[in-house]
Design a protein around this motif. Structure first.
Motif, mmCIF file in Angstrom:
data_model
loop_
_atom_site.group_PDB
_atom_site.id
_atom_site.type_symbol
_atom_site.label_atom_id
_atom_site.label_comp_id
_atom_site.label_asym_id
_atom_site.label_seq_id
_atom_site.Cartn_x
_atom_site.Cartn_y
_atom_site.Cartn_z
ATOM 1 N N PRO A 1 -30.698 12.098 11.999
ATOM 2 C CA PRO A 1 -29.571 11.225 12.360
ATOM 3 C C PRO A 1 -29.840 10.388 13.617
ATOM 4 O O PRO A 1 -29.494 9.204 13.653
ATOM 5 C CB PRO A 1 -28.429 12.214 12.571
ATOM 6 C CG PRO A 1 -28.763 13.358 11.660
ATOM 7 C CD PRO A 1 -30.265 13.473 11.746
ATOM 8 N N GLU B 1 -32.121 7.590 12.653
ATOM 9 C CA GLU B 1 -31.385 6.612 11.859
ATOM 10 C C GLU B 1 -30.558 5.695 12.766
ATOM 11 O O GLU B 1 -30.538 4.477 12.588
ATOM 12 C CB GLU B 1 -30.479 7.330 10.862
ATOM 13 C CG GLU B 1 -29.730 6.415 9.942
ATOM 14 C CD GLU B 1 -28.816 7.150 8.974
ATOM 15 O OE1 GLU B 1 -27.971 6.469 8.363
ATOM 16 O OE2 GLU B 1 -28.921 8.377 8.830
ATOM 17 N N ILE C 1 -20.082 7.331 14.721
ATOM 18 C CA ILE C 1 -19.514 6.334 13.822
ATOM 19 C C ILE C 1 -19.863 4.983 14.439
ATOM 20 O O ILE C 1 -19.639 4.756 15.633
ATOM 21 C CB ILE C 1 -17.986 6.469 13.686
ATOM 22 C CG1 ILE C 1 -17.599 7.874 13.222
ATOM 23 C CG2 ILE C 1 -17.449 5.412 12.720
ATOM 24 C CD1 ILE C 1 -16.102 8.156 13.284
ATOM 25 N N GLN D 1 -19.846 2.722 9.689
ATOM 26 C CA GLN D 1 -20.920 3.510 9.094
ATOM 27 C C GLN D 1 -20.977 4.846 9.811
ATOM 28 O O GLN D 1 -20.983 4.901 11.038
ATOM 29 C CB GLN D 1 -22.249 2.772 9.238
ATOM 30 C CG GLN D 1 -23.435 3.525 8.705
ATOM 31 C CD GLN D 1 -24.734 2.733 8.853
ATOM 32 O OE1 GLN D 1 -24.735 1.550 9.148
ATOM 33 N NE2 GLN D 1 -25.847 3.411 8.650
ATOM 34 N N VAL D 2 -21.027 5.914 9.040
ATOM 35 C CA VAL D 2 -21.127 7.249 9.618
ATOM 36 C C VAL D 2 -22.591 7.660 9.673
ATOM 37 O O VAL D 2 -23.310 7.547 8.678
ATOM 38 C CB VAL D 2 -20.320 8.272 8.789
ATOM 39 C CG1 VAL D 2 -20.548 9.682 9.289
ATOM 40 C CG2 VAL D 2 -18.837 7.927 8.811
ATOM 41 N N ILE D 3 -23.011 8.121 10.820
ATOM 42 C CA ILE D 3 -24.336 8.713 10.990
ATOM 43 C C ILE D 3 -24.096 10.219 11.050
ATOM 44 O O ILE D 3 -23.418 10.707 11.966
ATOM 45 C CB ILE D 3 -25.026 8.226 12.286
ATOM 46 C CG1 ILE D 3 -25.046 6.697 12.378
ATOM 47 C CG2 ILE D 3 -26.422 8.819 12.394
ATOM 48 C CD1 ILE D 3 -25.859 5.985 11.331
ATOM 49 N N ASP D 4 -24.613 10.942 10.056
ATOM 50 C CA ASP D 4 -24.354 12.385 9.925
ATOM 51 C C ASP D 4 -24.403 13.130 11.260
ATOM 52 O O ASP D 4 -25.363 12.987 12.021
ATOM 53 C CB ASP D 4 -25.385 13.031 8.987
ATOM 54 C CG ASP D 4 -25.093 12.779 7.530
ATOM 55 O OD1 ASP D 4 -23.986 12.336 7.201
ATOM 56 O OD2 ASP D 4 -25.993 13.046 6.714
ATOM 57 N N ASN E 1 -20.011 13.339 8.040
ATOM 58 C CA ASN E 1 -20.854 13.307 6.853
ATOM 59 C C ASN E 1 -20.808 11.881 6.324
ATOM 60 O O ASN E 1 -19.723 11.335 6.115
ATOM 61 C CB ASN E 1 -20.311 14.294 5.811
ATOM 62 C CG ASN E 1 -21.119 14.348 4.551
ATOM 63 O OD1 ASN E 1 -21.625 13.339 4.071
ATOM 64 N ND2 ASN E 1 -21.228 15.531 3.988
ATOM 65 N N ASP E 2 -21.968 11.280 6.088
ATOM 66 C CA ASP E 2 -21.992 9.875 5.680
ATOM 67 C C ASP E 2 -21.369 9.619 4.308
ATOM 68 O O ASP E 2 -21.200 8.478 3.910
ATOM 69 C CB ASP E 2 -23.404 9.295 5.739
ATOM 70 C CG ASP E 2 -24.358 9.914 4.732
ATOM 71 O OD1 ASP E 2 -23.959 10.816 3.977
ATOM 72 O OD2 ASP E 2 -25.522 9.482 4.697
ATOM 73 N N ASP E 3 -20.987 10.669 3.604
ATOM 74 C CA ASP E 3 -20.338 10.493 2.308
ATOM 75 C C ASP E 3 -18.816 10.669 2.398
ATOM 76 O O ASP E 3 -18.131 10.595 1.396
ATOM 77 C CB ASP E 3 -20.929 11.462 1.279
ATOM 78 C CG ASP E 3 -20.634 11.028 -0.143
ATOM 79 O OD1 ASP E 3 -20.680 9.810 -0.414
ATOM 80 O OD2 ASP E 3 -20.331 11.897 -0.978
#
Length: 133
Positions: A28, A31, A64, A57-60, A85-87
Motif C-alpha cells: 500500500p 502504491e 483515502i 481512491q482507497v489505498i488499502d 479496503n480498496d473494494d
C-alpha cells in the motif's frame, strides 16, 4: 522433439503474465508513492470542498486520496485505517459541502452492501505537480 519444444515454449509464454503480475504487486505505501510520484506536498488542511472533488481512491489499510482538479488530497485517517479496503464503498454524511478532519466515513462492502466499520479522518495533505519554470 519439435512438439516438446513447442509445448514448453507455449507453457513459458502462458506463465509470463502471471509471473509479471505477481512481481508487480505493490505494498500500500508503494502504491501511494507511485500515485504521488512527481508531486510535492503542501500544507495540511482541515477541510476540502466536495463540490470540486471528482473522485476518491482507497489505498488499502493506509489512506483515502481525493482528486480535485490537478491536486491529490491524501487523508491518513486518525483511526480505523486498518479497516480500509480498496473494494469498499465510502459513505460520507455531511452538513454542507466540505469534508473535514473531524468527519467520519463509513465503510460498506461493495458486494453485500453491509456495514464494515468506519474511519475517523485526519488532515488533508495536498499534493501538486511543481510549476514549470
Amino acid at each position: 522433439m519439435r512438439p516438446l519444444i513447442t509445448i514448453l515454449l507455449a507453457a513459458a509464454v502462458a506463465a509470463s503474465p502471471a509471473a509479471l503480475a505477481a512481481k508487480e504487486k505493490l505494498t500500500p505505501e508503494e502504491e501511494l508513492a507511485k500515485l504521488l510520484e512527481g508531486r510535492v506536498a503542501g500544507e495540511p488542511q482541515n477541510c476540502i470542498s466536495l463540490t470540486t472533488t471528482q473522485s476518491s481512491q482507497v489505498i488499502d489499510k493506509t489512506a483515502i486520496v481525493y482528486r480535485s482538479g490537478g491536486t491529490l488530497y491524501v487523508n491518513r485517517p486518525r483511526s480505523g485505517a486498518d479497516a480500509l479496503n480498496d473494494d469498499d464503498i465510502l459513505v460520507t454524511k455531511l452538513i454542507g459541502n466540505r469534508l473535514c478532519s473531524i468527519d467520519t466515513v463509513e465503510l460498506h462492502d461493495r458486494q453485500a452492501h453491509f456495514y464494515r466499520g468506519f474511519v475517523s479522518l485526519g488532515e488533508f495533505v495536498p499534493y501538486r505537480r511543481p510549476a514549470s519554470e
